[in-house]
Design a protein around this motif. Structure first.
Motif, PDB file in Angstrom:
ATOM      1  N   ALA A  42       0.830  -1.208   0.000  1.00  0.00           N
ATOM      2  CA  ALA A  42       0.000   0.000   0.000  1.00  0.00           C
ATOM      3  C   ALA A  42       0.863   1.258   0.000  1.00  0.00           C
ATOM      4  O   ALA A  42       0.545   2.242  -0.687  1.00  0.00           O
ATOM      5  CB  ALA A  42      -0.934  -0.002   1.213  1.00  0.00           C
ATOM      6  N   LEU A  43       1.946   1.246   0.759  1.00  0.00           N
ATOM      7  CA  LEU A  43       2.849   2.394   0.774  1.00  0.00           C
ATOM      8  C   LEU A  43       3.506   2.576  -0.583  1.00  0.00           C
ATOM      9  O   LEU A  43       3.637   3.702  -1.081  1.00  0.00           O
ATOM     10  CB  LEU A  43       3.916   2.210   1.857  1.00  0.00           C
ATOM     11  N   PHE A  44       3.907   1.482  -1.196  1.00  0.00           N
ATOM     12  CA  PHE A  44       4.541   1.550  -2.518  1.00  0.00           C
ATOM     13  C   PHE A  44       3.582   2.167  -3.539  1.00  0.00           C
ATOM     14  O   PHE A  44       3.967   3.054  -4.303  1.00  0.00           O
ATOM     15  CB  PHE A  44       4.955   0.145  -2.958  1.00  0.00           C
ATOM     16  N   GLU A  45       2.349   1.727  -3.535  1.00  0.00           N
ATOM     17  CA  GLU A  45       1.360   2.273  -4.471  1.00  0.00           C
ATOM     18  C   GLU A  45       1.128   3.760  -4.217  1.00  0.00           C
ATOM     19  O   GLU A  45       0.976   4.550  -5.159  1.00  0.00           O
ATOM     20  CB  GLU A  45       0.047   1.490  -4.341  1.00  0.00           C
ATOM     21  N   GLN A  46       1.093   4.153  -2.956  1.00  0.00           N
ATOM     22  CA  GLN A  46       0.918   5.562  -2.613  1.00  0.00           C
ATOM     23  C   GLN A  46       2.075   6.395  -3.167  1.00  0.00           C
ATOM     24  O   GLN A  46       1.861   7.480  -3.740  1.00  0.00           O
ATOM     25  CB  GLN A  46       0.852   5.723  -1.096  1.00  0.00           C
TER      26      GLN A  46
ATOM     27  N   PRO B 203      13.373  10.206  11.682  1.00  0.00           N
ATOM     28  CA  PRO B 203      12.114   9.506  11.443  1.00  0.00           C
ATOM     29  C   PRO B 203      11.020  10.485  11.031  1.00  0.00           C
ATOM     30  O   PRO B 203      10.999  11.631  11.477  1.00  0.00           O
ATOM     31  CB  PRO B 203      11.800   8.860  12.802  1.00  0.00           C
ATOM     32  N   SER B 204      10.118  10.016  10.171  1.00  0.00           N
ATOM     33  CA  SER B 204       9.007  10.850   9.716  1.00  0.00           C
ATOM     34  C   SER B 204       7.705  10.075   9.848  1.00  0.00           C
ATOM     35  O   SER B 204       7.709   8.897  10.228  1.00  0.00           O
ATOM     36  CB  SER B 204       9.221  11.271   8.261  1.00  0.00           C
ATOM     37  N   HIS B 205       6.603  10.720   9.483  1.00  0.00           N
ATOM     38  CA  HIS B 205       5.312  10.052   9.610  1.00  0.00           C
ATOM     39  C   HIS B 205       5.192   8.873   8.651  1.00  0.00           C
ATOM     40  O   HIS B 205       4.471   7.911   8.921  1.00  0.00           O
ATOM     41  CB  HIS B 205       4.172  11.040   9.373  1.00  0.00           C
ATOM     42  N   LEU B 206       5.919   8.921   7.524  1.00  0.00           N
ATOM     43  CA  LEU B 206       5.887   7.812   6.572  1.00  0.00           C
ATOM     44  C   LEU B 206       6.962   6.785   6.834  1.00  0.00           C
ATOM     45  O   LEU B 206       6.765   5.594   6.612  1.00  0.00           O
ATOM     46  CB  LEU B 206       6.041   8.342   5.138  1.00  0.00           C
ATOM     47  N   PHE B 207       8.114   7.267   7.304  1.00  0.00           N
ATOM     48  CA  PHE B 207       9.278   6.389   7.391  1.00  0.00           C
ATOM     49  C   PHE B 207       9.939   6.458   8.763  1.00  0.00           C
ATOM     50  O   PHE B 207      10.468   7.497   9.152  1.00  0.00           O
ATOM     51  CB  PHE B 207      10.322   6.785   6.344  1.00  0.00           C
ATOM     52  N   PRO B 208       9.944   5.354   9.483  1.00  0.00           N
ATOM     53  CA  PRO B 208      10.775   5.297  10.684  1.00  0.00           C
ATOM     54  C   PRO B 208      12.237   5.151  10.265  1.00  0.00           C
ATOM     55  O   PRO B 208      12.530   4.896   9.106  1.00  0.00           O
ATOM     56  CB  PRO B 208      10.273   4.031  11.385  1.00  0.00           C
ATOM     57  N   ASN B 209      13.116   5.350  11.186  1.00  0.00           N
ATOM     58  CA  ASN B 209      14.526   5.047  10.940  1.00  0.00           C
ATOM     59  C   ASN B 209      15.034   4.265  12.134  1.00  0.00           C
ATOM     60  O   ASN B 209      15.780   4.791  12.970  1.00  0.00           O
ATOM     61  CB  ASN B 209      15.340   6.324  10.714  1.00  0.00           C
ATOM     62  N   PRO B 210      14.622   3.002  12.236  1.00  0.00           N
ATOM     63  CA  PRO B 210      14.923   2.241  13.454  1.00  0.00           C
ATOM     64  C   PRO B 210      16.408   2.057  13.705  1.00  0.00           C
ATOM     65  O   PRO B 210      16.843   2.023  14.857  1.00  0.00           O
ATOM     66  CB  PRO B 210      14.231   0.892  13.197  1.00  0.00           C
ATOM     67  N   GLY B 211      17.202   1.957  12.629  1.00  0.00           N
ATOM     68  CA  GLY B 211      18.630   1.797  12.829  1.00  0.00           C
ATOM     69  C   GLY B 211      19.242   3.000  13.513  1.00  0.00           C
ATOM     70  O   GLY B 211      20.062   2.863  14.443  1.00  0.00           O
ATOM     71  N   LEU B 212      18.863   4.200  13.073  1.00  0.00           N
ATOM     72  CA  LEU B 212      19.381   5.427  13.681  1.00  0.00           C
ATOM     73  C   LEU B 212      18.928   5.554  15.129  1.00  0.00           C
ATOM     74  O   LEU B 212      19.729   5.871  16.018  1.00  0.00           O
ATOM     75  CB  LEU B 212      18.912   6.649  12.877  1.00  0.00           C
TER      76      LEU B 212
END
Length: 278
Positions: free
Chosen positions: A59-63, A212-221
């Motif tokens: 779903a994210l990819f399609e968005q 991190p953003s509302h669409l993308f976390p950055n768990p490694g950071l």
């Protein structure tokens, strides 16, 4: 940066449009706004997948593909490439559809326990192999396939790979990632020399601390910052001279520049986007 029309009618292939921390999406949007046709590629998650940050929810990819399509006058196509490495076939399909390929950005990669995170002494062989497959092998194979197509078409072009500050700073628990990204930088430097006679440029970008953003976390950071300083804010103030995280678009702006004619005499380098960190 480049302005409307900088990439008018050019064809750009961007791998990693949906993976955290959002550099691929931001790059695709910039190229589309500049007039390029953008082929958005990523590895979509499924119930049988390895479950690391290389995989993107459908779903994210399609968005994202819809956003890229709306960002400029060109076309945007989404191509799901789960668990496949037949990059020459993908590049061939792009050339057949559009008749050209001008830009190829390998902005893929992965972090996580199944993609090399952890102490080197404890790494499972399959985790180490996954790290190098996603962070190195996919990049080299895609960029090589794109370069061969450009050579066959008799066209110049721009290739850009994604590295990381981890390539330059030995850091416990992300040693495999650092080694993989260091390999990317070396391969980019060598590939640049090999394809330069054909008018093809090859560079890399090396970001640090994309927030991190509302669409993308950055768990490694976040994990790294909490382990080393207790929180992301404290780590940023201690380790990044600019004292803040960066937005994904701040690295995408550098990728856009490397793809443009404004970088026509720049090849074989990795551009750090580190906020002054060493």
């Amino acid at each position: 940066m480049s302005g409307a029309g900088c990439f008018q009618d050019q064809v750009a292939l961007v791998l990693g449009v949906g993976r955290p921390p959002g550099i691929g999406r931001a790059t695709a949007l910039r190229l589309a706004a500049g007039g390029a046709h953008v082929i958005c590629v990523d590895d979509l998650a499924d119930e049988h997948g390895p479950g690391d940050t290389a995989q993107v929810p459908p779903a994210l990819f399609e968005q994202i593909v819809a956003e890229v399509d709306a960002a400029g006058p060109g076309r945007a196509l989404g191509v799901a490439y789960p668990h496949r490495q037949d990059w020459p076939d993908l590049v061939g399909e792009v050339v057949t559809e559009f008749g050209r390929l001008d830009i190829c950005c390998a902005l893929n990669g992965a972090t996580g326990a199944r993609a090399g995170d952890g102490p080197l002494l404890d790494l499972a062989p399959e985790s180490f192999e996954r790290c190098f497959a996603v962070n190195v092998t996919w990049s080299l194979r895609l960029l090589s396939a794109a370069a061969r197509a450009m050579i066959q078409l008799g066209r110049p072009g721009a290739l850009v790979a994604l590295s990381s500050h981890a390539a330059r700073r030995p850091t416990p628990n992300i040693g495999a990632l650092g080694a993989a990204r260091a390999a990317v930088e070396h391969l980019v430097a060598v590939l640049a020399k090999e394809v330069a006679p054909y008018g093809i440029r090859c560079n890399a970008v090396s970001p640090l601390a994309v927030g991190p953003s509302h669409l993308f976390p950055n768990p490694g950071l976040v994990t790294l910052a909490e382990r080393e300083a207790g929180s992301l804010d404290r780590w940023l103030s201690r380790d990044v001279p600019l004292g803040r995280s960066q937005g994904a678009d701040e690295t995408a702006a550098v990728v856009e520049f490397l793809c443009s004619d404004q970088a026509s005499y720049l090849t074989g380098v990795t551009v750090p986007v580190h906020g002054g960190a060493t």
